[in-house]
Design an enzyme around this catalytic site. Sequence first.
Site, PDB file in Angstrom:
ATOM      1  N   ASP A 494       0.925  -1.166   0.107  1.00 32.12           N
ATOM      2  CA  ASP A 494       0.001  -0.141   0.223  1.00 32.12           C
ATOM      3  C   ASP A 494       0.860   1.202  -0.142  1.00 32.12           C
ATOM      4  O   ASP A 494       0.523   2.236  -0.328  1.00 32.12           O
ATOM      5  CB  ASP A 494      -0.721   0.007   1.261  1.00 32.12           C
ATOM      6  CG  ASP A 494      -2.094  -0.826   1.347  1.00 32.12           C
ATOM      7  OD1 ASP A 494      -2.725  -0.995   0.148  1.00 32.12           O
ATOM      8  OD2 ASP A 494      -2.461  -1.144   2.354  1.00 32.12           O
TER       9      ASP A 494
HETATM   10  C1  GLC Z   1      -1.672  -3.939   5.411  1.00 34.69           C
HETATM   11  C2  GLC Z   1      -2.730  -4.180   4.645  1.00 34.69           C
HETATM   12  C3  GLC Z   1      -2.762  -4.917   3.305  1.00 34.69           C
HETATM   13  C4  GLC Z   1      -1.517  -4.507   2.604  1.00 34.69           C
HETATM   14  C5  GLC Z   1      -0.175  -4.662   3.291  1.00 34.69           C
HETATM   15  C6  GLC Z   1       1.016  -4.146   2.819  1.00 34.69           C
HETATM   16  O1  GLC Z   1      -1.573  -5.056   6.177  1.00 34.69           O
HETATM   17  O2  GLC Z   1      -3.754  -4.463   5.369  1.00 34.69           O
HETATM   18  O3  GLC Z   1      -3.830  -4.641   2.613  1.00 34.69           O
HETATM   19  O4  GLC Z   1      -1.253  -5.430   1.593  1.00 34.69           O
HETATM   20  O5  GLC Z   1      -0.598  -3.628   4.614  1.00 34.69           O
HETATM   21  O6  GLC Z   1       1.116  -2.733   2.644  1.00 34.69           O
END
Ligand code: GLC
Length: 803
Positions: A494
Site C-alpha cells: 500500500d
Molecule cells: C496491510 C494491509 C494490506 C497490505 C499490507 C502491505 O497489512 O492490510 O492490505 O497489503 O499492509 O502494505
Amino acid sequence: MKYGYFDDVAREYIITDPKTPVKWINYIGTLAFGGFVDNTGGAILCKGDPSLNRITRYIAQLPASEFKGETLYLRVKTGEGYRIFSPYFTPTLDPLDHYECRVGLGYTRIISSFKGIATDVTIFVPLDESVELRLITVTNESALSQEIDCIPVVEYSHPDALKQFSNADWVPQTMQSKCEREEGGRVILMQYPFMCRDTKLNYFTADFAPSSFETDRCRFLGDNEYGAWAHPGALDGKELSNYEALRGDNIAALLHHIGTLRPGESRTMVTQLGQDGSLEIIREKSKKYCDHRAVLRALDDLSQFWEKYLSRMEVVTPDPAMNRMLNIHNPRQCFITYNWSRYLSLYQLAYGSRELGFRDSSQDVMGVMDRVPEKGKDLLVKLLSVQKKNGSALHQFNPLTMIGNVGESGERPDLPRYYSDDHLWSALAVCSYVKETGDFNFLDRIVPFYEKEENGGPQESATVLEHLQRGIEFTWNDRGKHGLPLLGFADWNDTVNLKIGAESSFTACLFGKALLDMIELARYLSNARLMATFSGYYETMKKAFNEQAWDGAWYIRYFDHDGSPLGSHKNAQGRIYVNSQSWAVLSGFAVKERAESALESVFKLLNTPKGIKLSAPGYNGFDPSKGGISTYPPGAKENGGIFLHTNPWVMIAETIIGNGDRAYEYYRQINPAMKNDCIDEFQCEPYVYPQNILGNEHPQFGLARNSWLSGTSSWTYQAATQFILGVRPTYKGLIIDPCVPRSWDAYTVTRVFRNASYRITVKNPNHKCKGDIALKVDGLEIVGPVVPVFADGKDHRVEAVIQ
Ligand code: GLC
C-alpha cells in the site's frame, strides 16, 4: 516463561502476569456480534460493524492502566468502610495475590484472588447470539466471613465510532439510559442514542437482583469527575444513585450485595451485555441466561464448534511449536482474520477509516477453506459483488451496507483510484474454494457487479467465472511501457505510491499466478478457448517480466513513471524488495537459475534471525515521490521492517525450488510460540502472528506490533500445511507433495477432504527435503502423488514415502 505459558490440552494460553508489555487480547463472538477482550477484562464490542455499530467505548491508545469498556469491582465490608478492588487488575491496580487469564477458543477466563477473595470470570459470546456473557463466581477463601458486593460496569460508545471522538457535543446530547425492573427484582439497564430508541437498544443486566444502579459516569466517578476509575467515588456510599441519564457519558453499573460469604462459600452470577431491537425482545431473550445451566450449555456449544473446526485437520510433526500453531492457534487466528479482516483490533480501530479489504479478505478466506468452506463461499460472493464491471475491484467495503470505497487512493486526486492487485486475488481464492470442495457449480453462480442500476436499467451480473475473467482482462488491458501491469495507486504494498505510468512487477507475478490457477481450472473444465487465451497472456507477461525486471541477482520491484527502477542494485535505498523475488517463483516466471539466485539474494540481503525484511535499505527521510513507505523510519513496517505477511510467500517459494531446510527455517524463526524467551523484546501475544516486527535497521529490532489481523495468518498456515507438509487440495484429489527439513524422519496429517477422512503418514527414510513420492492408499500402491476423492464418509489410510 515470563508472562505466561501454553496449555495445549486445554487449547489455552495462560497469562500469569497482568502487566503484559502491551495488552494481550482475545476475540469473542464474530463480526455479527463480538469483539475482543483484553487480559485485564476490558472489552470492545460491536454488532455487525465496528465503525457504525460500536457498543463499548474502548480507547486503545489510553495507558494500559486505564479503564477500557468494561470492568468489575468487588467491594468488601471492613470495620471502617469498604475495601474496593478489581479482580481484573485494572483499573484499581491492586497487587493481586493470584492472577491468570486463560486465553481460550472464543472465551477468556480470568481467575484471580486478592486478600482471601477469589474470583473466576468466564467471558464469551454464545454462538450466533448478540450478547456477551460474564459468568462470575466469587469465593471467600479467607478464614472469616466476608460481606461482599459485586459491581460490574460498562462504558458505552456512541454506535458511530468516529463521531464518538469527533463530536463531544452532539454525542453526549443524544445518549440515553433507562432502567427497566422485572419481577423478582432483576434490572435491565437500557442504553441507546436517541435516534435508535425504537430500533437498536444496548442492554446490561444480571441474573442477580441489584440493589441500585448508575448510568451516568460523572455520578459514578464523583467529584465532577475528578473521581477516577481506580476508586470511583460512588463506591464509597452504600448505594448507587439509580439515575437514568438522558445525556452525557453513559455507563451501566449494577450494585449487587451478593451477601455475607462464609469461609469457603461461593456465589455465582451472570451479566449480559447485548443489543437488540426492542425492550420486549430483550426481556424475553435475557431470561434465557438467567439460568446458569443455559450459560454452561452455551459454553459447551462453543467448545463443540471449536472442536469441530480444529478437528478438520490435525498434524503431528517433530516440532512441538509447529504442532501447537497448526493444530490450535494458527487456524484459530485464520478464523479471526476471516471475520474481521483488518477492521477491529487493538491496532486497527475501525473509526470509519477501514472496512473489509478486498485484497485482505480474499487472502484471509483461503486460510479457512479447509475448515469452513461454506462460510468461505459466502464471503467470496460478497467480495465478488464489490468488483466493478471493468474487472477492477473496490478496495474496501462495509459489511453491513455493502457500500464500497477506494481506500486511501481516494485521498490522492493526483494518483489512480484503483489498486492494481485487488481483483486478481479472487482468482486464487475462488480456485482454492473449488479445489477444496469440488463445487464447480459455484463457477456458474450469478453475482452482480458493484455498479448499481443506471437509468433504471438492470444491474449487470455475471457468473463467478466471468467475474474472474474480467479481473484478468482488466490487468491485461492495463499494462505500461515495459509490458508490466500499471501500478494504480499501489499494489499489495500500500505504501509505494508512484506517479501515473509506474509499473509493478509484483502485480505482474500475481497476474501470472492468477493465470496459472485459471489455466489449470480451464483445463479441468475442458475450456480450450480460455486455456489458449490465458496461456498467451501468461507467456507474454513472463517474457516481459524476465526481459525487463531482471536486475542481475534479483528482480526489480517497480518501474517509476519515468522508467527508473525501484528495487534495483542501482538504488541506494530500497535496493531489493522481497515480493518480486518470492512471487517470481510462485508465478512460475523465474526459471531455475533465476529463482535460486533471487531467493539467495533474499537470504543474504533481507533475512534476519527474527524474520525476512520487506525491503532494504530503508528510505531515510520523507520522499513524497515514493509515498507512504518513507513516512516510516528505516526498519519500520514496509520501510525495511519485517513485514510478516511476506514471509510465508518466501517459504512457499523455497518449497517450490525444493529447499525444505530453508523453508522450515523461515517458518520457525517467525513462529510466535517460540517467542517466550524474548518476549520483552517481541512484546506482542506469543499465540498469534503480528503484522510487523521492527527490522535490524531500527534500534528496537525485534519489537512486534499489529498482532492478530494480518495476512500472515492465512499464508503461514497455507505455507506450512500445503507446501512444507505438502498436503494440498487439487481438483482431482489431495496431492501429497512435501518439502520438509531433511532432518525429519516422519510426520502425520489427518485431514477431512470432501466428506472423507485422510490419515496420512509421510516417511522420510532417506532424509531428503523433497523427492518422488511412493504412495499407498488403504494398503494399495497408487501411481502418482494424488490421493483420489473418496467422498464416502470413511477413514482412509495414506502412507507416503519420500524417495
Ligand atoms: C496491510 C494491509 C494490506 C497490505 C499490507 C502491505 O497489512 O492490510 O492490505 O497489503 O499492509 O502494505
